[in-house]
Design a protein around this motif. Structure first.
Motif, PDB file in Angstrom:
ATOM      1  N   THR A 264       0.885  -1.176  -0.099  1.00  0.00           N
ATOM      2  CA  THR A 264       0.022   0.073   0.079  1.00  0.00           C
ATOM      3  C   THR A 264       1.080   1.311  -0.140  1.00  0.00           C
ATOM      4  O   THR A 264       1.581   1.557   1.051  1.00  0.00           O
ATOM      5  N   LEU A 265       1.105   1.848  -0.967  1.00  0.00           N
ATOM      6  CA  LEU A 265       1.945   2.941  -1.338  1.00  0.00           C
ATOM      7  C   LEU A 265       1.272   4.170  -1.432  1.00  0.00           C
ATOM      8  O   LEU A 265       0.452   4.123  -2.366  1.00  0.00           O
ATOM      9  N   ASP A 266       1.251   5.133  -0.257  1.00  0.00           N
ATOM     10  CA  ASP A 266       0.422   6.172  -0.600  1.00  0.00           C
ATOM     11  C   ASP A 266      -1.048   6.137  -0.630  1.00  0.00           C
ATOM     12  O   ASP A 266      -1.772   6.619  -1.647  1.00  0.00           O
ATOM     13  N   GLY A 267      -1.696   5.136  -0.181  1.00  0.00           N
ATOM     14  CA  GLY A 267      -3.055   4.997  -0.308  1.00  0.00           C
ATOM     15  C   GLY A 267      -3.600   4.155  -1.226  1.00  0.00           C
ATOM     16  O   GLY A 267      -4.546   3.753  -1.350  1.00  0.00           O
ATOM     17  N   GLU A 268      -2.605   3.707  -2.066  1.00  0.00           N
ATOM     18  CA  GLU A 268      -3.042   3.040  -3.134  1.00  0.00           C
ATOM     19  C   GLU A 268      -2.513   1.599  -2.918  1.00  0.00           C
ATOM     20  O   GLU A 268      -1.187   1.324  -2.999  1.00  0.00           O
TER      21      GLU A 268
ATOM     22  N   ARG B 195       4.165   5.250   3.418  1.00  0.00           N
ATOM     23  CA  ARG B 195       3.495   6.496   3.235  1.00  0.00           C
ATOM     24  C   ARG B 195       4.667   7.505   3.067  1.00  0.00           C
ATOM     25  O   ARG B 195       5.591   7.749   4.078  1.00  0.00           O
ATOM     26  N   THR B 196       5.137   8.036   1.773  1.00  0.00           N
ATOM     27  CA  THR B 196       6.169   8.930   1.656  1.00  0.00           C
ATOM     28  C   THR B 196       5.725  10.135   2.219  1.00  0.00           C
ATOM     29  O   THR B 196       4.817  10.706   2.436  1.00  0.00           O
TER      30      THR B 196
ATOM     31  N   ARG C 168       5.614  19.189   5.953  1.00  0.00           N
ATOM     32  CA  ARG C 168       5.994  18.119   5.310  1.00  0.00           C
ATOM     33  C   ARG C 168       5.358  16.823   6.231  1.00  0.00           C
ATOM     34  O   ARG C 168       5.716  17.090   7.720  1.00  0.00           O
ATOM     35  N   THR C 169       4.659  15.887   5.643  1.00  0.00           N
ATOM     36  CA  THR C 169       4.014  14.912   6.411  1.00  0.00           C
ATOM     37  C   THR C 169       3.907  13.661   5.844  1.00  0.00           C
ATOM     38  O   THR C 169       4.140  13.684   4.531  1.00  0.00           O
ATOM     39  N   ASN C 170       3.902  12.657   6.599  1.00  0.00           N
ATOM     40  CA  ASN C 170       3.379  11.320   5.942  1.00  0.00           C
ATOM     41  C   ASN C 170       2.448  10.617   6.559  1.00  0.00           C
ATOM     42  O   ASN C 170       2.039   9.561   6.939  1.00  0.00           O
TER      43      ASN C 170
END
Length: 419
Positions: free
Chosen positions: A148-152, A197-198, A214-216
């Motif tokens: 699961t990369l950045d919600g996908e 989560r980048t 800046r957040t993850n």
């Protein structure tokens, strides 16, 4: 063809000596044997022993030749055996070992070692590559990763043994990112689930101020909180608070205050019509008037960032049920004429009284229709309801009946128009 000459070997010394001896015997008279052998007899015995040795030597050679051939054959076979054996290094998922094999290529080696590979596995060199002693064969098995990369969410494959190796192999930028598993965690053959989560840039607009962070964070709500903004009561954001914050996204915080308001609203009644043969066609009589119902409707009133919004209906309750209105509709055919009044100019009378408008009423509301009947007179003539609601033909018919009864007196100002 070339001819082969056969040479006759000279007689052996033994044969020559024998021939000479035979001649000597023929020439020397026969002598009786004596008890003592003569000296010449020992030399002859030695010569005979030598001749025997020479005669036995070819027979020994004949016995040694097959044995030598067998030894030579065995020696050659051993050399071939040694030549086919190969020492190779086989590394399976990073574990190397050296083994000896007779396989001709990598595919045969894999089969001999019982190593099955699939579409996501790597074999180097390729299975059809020929093998030589000293070669190295590397086998790496693919591992499924539910990433699961950045919600996908998607399923990927990797031959890396650790999370860190898989991220590098998949080209995922992990600096400053959130990882659900440590980078050093080993990935087994059955795979693992990994949430990444980048780090992203998000701008939060709230209370007239702009904050860029800046957040993850996993949700917009988390990003807003990281920006130092709190959501209270009915407050919300310009995008769903549970959605994934994208890089470069601007989120506006909406401060909401709200109240509820209850309003009473009418419910329209139905109209039920039934035919009545006793009434002239075009005539309708209300038997039972309808009655409106009532309901209480609850509305939500909101103010967003100081601006009032359109009320939103959130509930309804019936207070009083409506009552149906019942109406009778005439089907009886109107008579064509009224004896004694058909010859009069009713059009001129109507034009004078109402301007020729069937639905006209006077200023007081007492008189209505083409001929300005009052309601009581209208109903005494057999009409129902109000005269202005009846068809023009019925109004003319009732006016003729009235004329037969009272002449032109009901129309003191316009009655003269009849003649």
């Amino acid at each position: 063809m070339s001819s082969h000459r056969v040479r006759t070997a000279p007689p052996a010394p033994q044969e020559r000596e024998t021939e000479q001896g035979s001649a000597a015997v023929a020439q020397v008279p026969r002598q009786l044997p004596t008890a003592e052998p003569r000296p010449g007899g020992r030399a002859q015995a030695r010569r005979a022993a030598r001749r025997k040795k020479v005669t036995e030597r070819p027979e020994g050679l004949r016995k040694l030749v097959p044995q030598a051939l067998v030894v030579a054959f065995l020696a050659g076979g051993t050399s071939a055996f040694i030549a086919e054996d190969k020492a190779v290094e086989l590394s399976v998922d990073g574990t190397p070992r050296t083994l000896h094999t007779f396989a001709d290529d990598v595919g045969e080696l894999m089969a001999a070692e019982g190593l099955a590979v699939g579409d996501h596995d790597i074999v180097a060199p390729a299975p059809g590559t020929a093998l030589a002693s000293g070669d190295e064969v590397v086998v790496r098995y693919g591992r499924p990763v539910q990433l699961t990369l950045d919600g996908e969410r998607r399923k990927v494959w990797t031959t890396a043994h650790t999370v860190d190796g898989a991220l590098r192999q998949l080209g995922v930028r992990a600096e400053g990112a959130y990882l659900s598993a440590s980078r050093s965690r080993r990935i087994e053959r059955d795979g693992l689930e990994l949430d990444v989560r980048t780090e992203r840039t998000v701008t939060v607009m709230a209370d007239g101020r702009e904050r860029t962070i800046r957040t993850n964070a996993a949700t917009v709500r988390e990003a807003v909180e990281e920006a130092g903004v709190s959501l209270r009561g009915q407050d919300t954001t310009s995008v769903p608070p549970g959605s994934f914050p994208r890089d470069g996204q601007t989120v506006t915080v909406m401060r909401i205050t709200g109240t509820k308001e209850v309003r009473e609203e009418p419910i329209a009644f139905d109209v039920q019509k039934t035919q009545d043969a006793s009434l002239y066609r075009g005539t309708e009589v209300v038997v039972r008037p309808g009655r409106q119902g009532a309901k209480r409707v609850t509305y939500a009133l909101r103010t967003v960032n100081g601006v009032k919004q359109k009320p939103k209906r959130i509930g309804s309750e019936v207070v009083r049920e409506p009552e149906t209105q019942i109406v009778k509709v005439g089907t009886k055919q109107l008579p064509d004429s009224v004896h004694g009044a058909d010859h009069l100019d009713w059009g001129s009378l109507a034009q004078c009284e109402s301007g020729g408008r069937p639905g006209a009423t006077d200023a007081s509301g007492t008189y209505g229709g083409l001929y300005q009947f009052d309601t009581s007179t209208w109903q005494s003539l057999g009409g129902s309801g109000r005269p202005q609601d009846a068809p023009a033909s019925e109004q003319t018919y009732r006016a003729k009946k009235l004329y037969v009864q009272r002449g032109a007196s009901p129309w003191p100002h316009c009655g003269g128009r009849l003649h």
